[in-house]
Design a protein around this motif. Sequence first.
Motif, PDB file in Angstrom:
ATOM      1  N   LYS A   1       0.853  -1.155  -0.034  1.00 29.03           N
ATOM      2  CA  LYS A   1       0.128  -0.106  -0.010  1.00 29.03           C
ATOM      3  C   LYS A   1       0.858   1.351  -0.040  1.00 29.03           C
ATOM      4  N   SER A   2       2.136   1.139  -0.241  1.00 28.55           N
ATOM      5  CA  SER A   2       2.950   2.181   0.142  1.00 28.55           C
ATOM      6  C   SER A   2       3.255   3.106  -1.339  1.00 28.55           C
ATOM      7  N   THR A   3       2.758   2.620  -2.471  1.00 29.81           N
ATOM      8  CA  THR A   3       2.951   3.244  -3.650  1.00 29.81           C
ATOM      9  C   THR A   3       2.089   4.538  -3.938  1.00 29.81           C
ATOM     10  N   ASN A   4       2.459   5.478  -4.861  1.00 28.59           N
ATOM     11  CA  ASN A   4       1.780   6.757  -5.020  1.00 28.59           C
ATOM     12  C   ASN A   4       0.782   6.555  -6.347  1.00 28.59           C
ATOM     13  N   MET A   5      -0.641   6.028  -5.776  1.00 24.87           N
ATOM     14  CA  MET A   5      -1.507   5.667  -6.912  1.00 24.87           C
ATOM     15  C   MET A   5      -1.730   7.039  -7.996  1.00 24.87           C
ATOM     16  N   ALA A   6      -1.366   7.844  -7.658  1.00 27.23           N
ATOM     17  CA  ALA A   6      -1.536   9.145  -8.478  1.00 27.23           C
ATOM     18  C   ALA A   6      -0.543   9.053  -9.654  1.00 27.23           C
ATOM     19  N   THR A   7       0.413   8.306  -9.793  1.00 29.05           N
ATOM     20  CA  THR A   7       1.223   8.068 -10.875  1.00 29.05           C
ATOM     21  C   THR A   7       1.182   6.875 -11.544  1.00 29.05           C
TER      22      THR A   7
ATOM     23  N   GLY B   1       3.682   4.431  -9.800  1.00 28.56           N
ATOM     24  CA  GLY B   1       2.927   4.000  -8.461  1.00 28.56           C
ATOM     25  C   GLY B   1       1.799   2.934  -8.893  1.00 28.56           C
ATOM     26  N   ARG B   2       1.268   2.935  -9.991  1.00 25.55           N
ATOM     27  CA  ARG B   2       0.210   2.234 -10.340  1.00 25.55           C
ATOM     28  C   ARG B   2       0.953   0.664 -10.740  1.00 25.55           C
TER      29      ARG B   2
ATOM     30  N   LYS C   1       2.388  -0.853  -7.698  1.00 27.68           N
ATOM     31  CA  LYS C   1       1.255  -1.465  -6.906  1.00 27.68           C
ATOM     32  C   LYS C   1       1.119  -2.721  -7.441  1.00 27.68           C
TER      33      LYS C   1
ATOM     34  N   ARG D   1      10.017   3.429   1.965  1.00 29.78           N
ATOM     35  CA  ARG D   1       8.907   4.168   2.243  1.00 29.78           C
ATOM     36  C   ARG D   1       8.134   4.069   3.610  1.00 29.78           C
ATOM     37  N   THR D   2       8.233   2.449   3.931  1.00 28.59           N
ATOM     38  CA  THR D   2       7.234   2.123   4.966  1.00 28.59           C
ATOM     39  C   THR D   2       8.371   1.807   6.216  1.00 28.59           C
TER      40      THR D   2
END
Length: 278
Positions: free
Chosen positions: A92-98, A101-102, A105, A204-205
């Motif tokens: 769950k640590s990725t940036n889903m806005a990029t 990130g997707r 993920k 990140r985590t």
Amino acid sequence: MSRTILAWLPERGVTNVRALSGSDIAAAVIFLGGRYKPGSMRTALSAVRVVCRFLEESGHCAGLGWAVPRQVSRRVRFVDVLPAADVEALTKSTNMATSQGRRDKAMLLLLLAARTGLRPVDIVGLRLQDIDWAQGQITLTQHKTGAVLTLPLLADVGEAIADHLLHGRPAGVADEHVFLRIHAPHVGLTASDLYWVTAAAFARTQTSPRPGTGRGFRVLRAPFATRMLEGNTVLPVISGALGHRGITSAKHYLAADDRHLRDCCLDFAGIEPREARP
């Protein structure tokens, strides 16, 4: 190998090769064991057998070959298992806005390593035609074994892949790999690329794996296997899910199953010490 053994023998008091005995060879094997790792000892023992055979056939010595062990025990390393909460945090640590990130993920969740136990080389080798959306399964030929492996396409994994394909994967690219480089040239990833994806998730985590286990996708194969063990899944099924040729490769995961290992523990009934030690 002959020079190594002959240079060591004077330390044992043997100065004439004709005086060699089986016990001297056995001692030499122990000496070599302190210099080589278990994997290398297989090669070392083969060389020692050749030396012994030469000395016996030359008429210099007799009864040397029996002192060389036929097998070398493998060193079993402790399997480090990340807690389920840490694995969930990584996915769950990725940036889903990029787009990246997707993609990350999908790889971390499909993480095919956290959910399905695929090897890194098989994750980067995954192709669009390997996914059967109608049947809800993934079928691929494993890079390491060459065997065909079919795995269920879990709901969360399928959603992550679909989100990546629809909103993250570069459009209009002829490459059939599911996961591509975000920046041009848009080609398939390598297994080393996946290391940095996982290492970034660890950073990140602030999750810290056990020292010596690394931060790559392979760290996440162990949680997958041990979760199956905790669910009373039999070893052949676990081995098949991990893509092993046989169950031997999966046996070291048993060491991480604390709950079932406790069932195997024996008490001290019948072997109590006769007197208490100070």
